[in-house]
Design an enzyme around this catalytic site. Structure first.
Site, PDB file in Angstrom:
ATOM      1  CB  ALA A 199      -0.936  -0.005   1.206  1.00  0.00           C
ATOM      2  CG  HIS A 230      11.412  -3.242 -15.934  1.00  0.00           C
ATOM      3  ND1 HIS A 230      11.100  -2.200 -16.771  1.00  0.00           N
ATOM      4  CD2 HIS A 230      11.162  -2.800 -14.669  1.00  0.00           C
ATOM      5  CE1 HIS A 230      10.678  -1.173 -16.051  1.00  0.00           C
ATOM      6  NE2 HIS A 230      10.717  -1.511 -14.778  1.00  0.00           N
TER       7      HIS A 230
END
Length: 321
Positions: A11, A176
């Protein structure tokens, strides 16, 4: 009809932005999970109080218990340590690997039917570890990388040509990281390939090479500017595009870290390639024909990914048993 359920593991900045975008797009109800007490609960309440202003209906919940993700249709994993100035994505491997093992176990127990999107770096190795730890089918676990890298390249090209980003397409393959492979043959402005735009004098090879370098360093550039933390708006938006394609069975062709099973000559690795994302997860991988130079770059990028995966296997040998 019941709304879809989206679980966000982590979060922080990306997780909070994901929750906001999921609400604004009305993709479903959202559960924010984080081990820092109060953070997921506080962000969930803040987002719930935003919904009347923004005009959408969605339930938001914050939790530190994995059982609250039960039944999630989509799980997006962003948990882990972000980069700091001077760090590469690879520097995060050991600590974030433990996070993937914990998240994978939680997903396996409470959301085994979910479509799982990994955002945590180093991405290609972490999505591999997350799939191994969760035991979910390989086509139901993907990594968010190419959508973001291609978006950065699209923005830089639009800025170079002074045109709308909507008219620019771009394709970035490979890992990536610093070895990603932007394919200029597949980058276009209103359907016109970038090599043709070089030939008619809109730009130069040197300027395009500088844009490629900036794309490869796109994440590091933001890390250096922020001083603390890393990019979060664009990564969150990129993951939401993937989640939406799955939830709505849009079958979008997106560059993602997908599991290879012989495509491009590689197996048992997650590498950035274009793939169709629909209701069954990764439904098809688009295998492009690469020229000699592109192939060499792609193989170098895959070798870098393989090195990270091998390092993961040494740290956590149970993942490969």
């Amino acid at each position: 009809m019941a709304r879809s359920k989206i679980a966000l593991i982590g979060a922080g900045q990306i997780g909070g932005t994901l929750a906001l975008l999921a609400g604004l797009k009305e993709l479903g109800d959202v559960v924010l999970f984080d081990l820092v007490e109060g953070v997921p609960q506080g962000k969930a309440l803040d987002l719930a109080e935003l919904s009347p202003v923004a005009g959408f209906d969605a339930a938001f919940a914050g939790t530190g218990a994995y059982e609250q993700i039960a039944g999630a249709d989509v799980v997006i994993v962003t948990a882990g340590v972000p980069r700091k100035p001077g760090m590469s994505r690879d520097d995060l491997l050991a600590v974030n690997l433990k996070v993937m093992e914990q998240a994978g176990a939680g997903i396996a127990k409470y959301a085994p039917d979910a479509f799982v999107i990994c955002v945590t770096n180093p991405l290609d190795a972490m999505v591999w570890a997350l799939q191994k730890a969760s035991g979910l089918p390989r086509h139901k676990v993907v990594g968010m990388a190419g959508v973001l890298d291609s978006a950065r390249l699209r923005y830089f090209l639009a800025d170079e040509f002074n045109v709308s980003v909507e008219d620019v397409t771009a394709m970035v393959l490979g890992g990536h990281g610093d070895t990603m492979v932007p394919l200029m043959r597949y980058c276009t402005v209103a359907g016109i390939p970038v090599p043709d735009l070089i030939r008619i004098g809109w730009t130069s090879t040197d300027r395009i090479e500088a844009i490629v370098t900036r794309t490869r360093n796109g994440g590091a550039e933001i890390v250096e500017l922020l001083k603390s933390g890393s990019a979060f708006y664009a990564p969150a938006a990129s993951a939401i595009v993937m989640a939406e394609s799955y939830l709505k069975d849009k079958k979008r062709v997106l560059p993602v870290a997908a599991p290879l099973s012989g495509e491009y000559g590689f197996r048992d690795l997650y590498v950035g390639v274009p793939a169709v994302i629909g209701a069954r997860g990764v439904e098809r991988i688009v295998e492009l024909e690469l020229d000699r130079a592109e192939r060499a770059q792609f193989e170098q990028s895959v070798a870098s990914v393989q090195g990270l995966v091998d390092a993961c296997a040494k740290i956590a040998p149970d993942l490969v048993r």
